[in-house]
Write an enzyme that holds these catalytic residues in place. Structure first.
Site, short mmCIF file in Angstrom:
data_model
loop_
_atom_site.label_atom_id
_atom_site.label_comp_id
_atom_site.label_asym_id
_atom_site.label_seq_id
_atom_site.Cartn_x
_atom_site.Cartn_y
_atom_site.Cartn_z
N CYS A 210 0.84 -1.19 0.00
CA CYS A 210 0.00 0.00 0.00
C CYS A 210 0.88 1.25 0.00
CB CYS A 210 -0.90 0.00 1.23
SG CYS A 210 -1.89 1.50 1.40
N CYS A 213 0.12 3.15 3.72
CA CYS A 213 0.49 2.61 5.04
C CYS A 213 1.56 1.53 4.97
CB CYS A 213 -0.75 2.07 5.76
SG CYS A 213 -1.41 0.53 5.05
N CYS A 232 -6.27 -2.57 0.37
CA CYS A 232 -5.39 -2.65 1.53
C CYS A 232 -6.23 -3.02 2.75
CB CYS A 232 -4.69 -1.31 1.77
SG CYS A 232 -3.69 -1.30 3.28
N CYS A 235 -5.51 0.03 5.85
CA CYS A 235 -6.03 1.42 5.86
C CYS A 235 -7.26 1.59 4.98
CB CYS A 235 -4.94 2.40 5.44
SG CYS A 235 -4.49 2.32 3.68
N ASP A 363 22.07 -0.09 -18.57
CA ASP A 363 22.04 -1.32 -17.76
C ASP A 363 20.99 -2.26 -18.34
OD1 ASP A 363 21.92 -3.28 -15.86
OD2 ASP A 363 21.40 -1.97 -14.19
#
Length: 463
Positions: A210, A213, A232, A235, A363
């Site tokens: 999340c 949170c 979530c 929260c 990269d």
């Protein structure tokens, strides 16, 4: 006087690039002009009659922006568009210079601008858009952007500094949906549950936690990567209700389709491009078009006849052999490109062109995050895989470790020979996957031996 000099210099540079055949000239004119007049963008934007829409995010920016441009044009409106995907400030400036008169005058209703994520703060500060479309957030070019949370923070902080802007956000991506917390009015778009959703996703690393949170998100289902119906449990942050949603989704070999539900009605949508990600692009463009006040039925028609930009699931034909060309630039996009092989006539000849120039990312370790292991389960569908480009040998090594038989891997350092090889091989169809700077040479070579399909044909309608 600085405006006149900047525009004149930009137009001369653009002419020289075309005359000398040194590329597309989609950025250099803007680079020169901005050296002369650093605030040139602000000068142009003040002349746009109806407003500016900016499209940003990791994947789908070019297609979404060009779809929106097609709908605007079909509505009889004029727009400045950086249609070739040159999405740095220099590319945006070039788009304006091309559209401007020699005196620096712009005559357009809208500016529709695809913007690189890292460029977004600088561009937004100068352009001050009226609407911002955010497609998705995936890991991409770690040596340039850094970790994904840094990219999201760049966009979030830049949005917080804007006023009177409408956000058009992907409801299915928690990293995008969180941007509604910046306080701006938001329109959400997304896909409903369909037959191909999955209860699990091994690739959902970006959206695992999340953003508010830090608790692990739970999913009812996934579309792909971290896109899905999330919540979530700590929260309560969850997938917002999508005002523009695709229902009855189908993504086949030659087309994709859904029923668009939006405030005030529904529309049937059939795209001449495969893949869920193209439906997402169309939903984003449609939602932006609604904000601009375009007619929904006309927008659906524009999307159905839309032709993709170079390398965005473009279709070619070499004799009787169908050929697909697609840009790949990060693990999520590459995975979706590989899944397209499931919809091609087997056996499939595959070309992978991997470069490591600045625009690709120096990269190339990201190829180890691509799910090439899925090819091991497609061995009966795969004929030969040609590896080319500056890092073609590294790609061949990656395929070896993914379990692809060595007899199916061909390493060819000469790009033209690799393209000719995949077209002449004995497979029933071919797929060419190329990173950004490899895409243009592959496309030029391909055009010498194959014909581009100019228009979607035989698209069905929803029953």
């Amino acid at each position: 006087m600085r405006v006149l000099l900047a525009v004149l210099a930009g137009k001369i540079v653009a002419w020289l690039v075309r005359f000398l055949k040194r590329g597309r000239g989609s950025s250099l004119p803007g680079l020169v002009a901005l050296k002369i007049h650093p605030r040139l963008l602000s000068h142009f934007v003040r002349q746009v009659r109806r407003g500016v829409v900016m499209v940003t995010g990791t994947n789908g920016k070019t297609t979404t922006n060009n779809m929106l441009a097609r709908m605007v044009a079909d509505a009889g409106l004029r727009a400045v568009v950086n249609a070739e995907g040159a999405n740095l400030v220099t590319g945006i400036a070039t788009a304006f210079i091309r559209a401007a008169s020699w005196r620096g005058r712009i005559f357009c209703d809208y500016a529709l601008l695809e913007v690189d994520e890292a460029t977004f703060p600088r561009a937004a500060a100068q352009v001050r858009p009226g609407a911002v479309v955010v497609t998705n957030f995936f890991r991409d070019q770690l040596d340039r952007y850094g970790e994904l949370d840094r990219t999201v923070a760049l966009i979030r902080d830049a949005l917080a500094d804007l006023e009177n802007v409408r956000l058009i956000l992907n409801a299915d991506d928690p990293l995008v949906a969180q941007l509604a917390a910046t306080g701006h009015a938001a329109t959400f778009y997304g896909l409903g549950r369909h037959a191909e959703v999955s209860p699990t996703s091994t690739a959902a690393r970006e959206g695992r936690f999340c953003p508010f949170c830090g608790h692990a998100l739970t999913y009812d289902y996934y579309h792909y990567s971290q896109l899905g119906n999330f919540r979530c449990p700590s929260c309560g942050f969850s997938r917002p209700r999508a005002q523009v949603e695709g229902e009855g989704v189908f993504a086949g070999a030659r087309y994709s389709r859904c029923r668009l539900r939006y405030p005030g009605g529904t529309q049937e949508l059939v795209l001449g491009q495969p893949g869920l990600y193209n439906l997402y692009n169309a939903l984003a463009a449609f939602a932006a078009g609604l904000f601009l006040g375009l007619d929904p039925a006309r927008m659906a028609g524009s999307l159905s006849s839309y032709l993709p930009a170079t390398g965005r699931m473009e279709r070619f034909r070499c004799g009787e052999k169908p050929v697909l060309l697609n840009l790949v630039k990060n693990p999520t996009g590459f995975n979706e490109g590989l899944r397209a092989l499931l919809h091609l006539d087997p056996p499939v000849d595959l070309l992978i062109a991997l470069n490591d120039n600045d625009a690709d990312g120096r990269d190339v370790s990201w190829i180890w995050d691509v799910d090439f292991e899925m090819l091991e389960g497609m061995q009966e569908r795969i004929n030969l895989i040609f590896c080319t480009g500056q890092r073609g040998e590294e790609m061949a090594v990656r395929l070896k470790y993914a379990g692809v038989p060595l007899g199916k891997i061909v390493t060819e350092g000469r790009m033209e020979e690799a393209v000719r090889g995949v077209l002449r091989a004995s497979g029933s169809s071919a797929c060419l996957l190329a990173t950004y700077t490899a895409l243009w040479p592959v496309e030029r070579i391909l055009c010498r031996y194959a014909q581009r399909e100019r228009a979607p044909e035989g698209l069905p309608s929803l029953s």
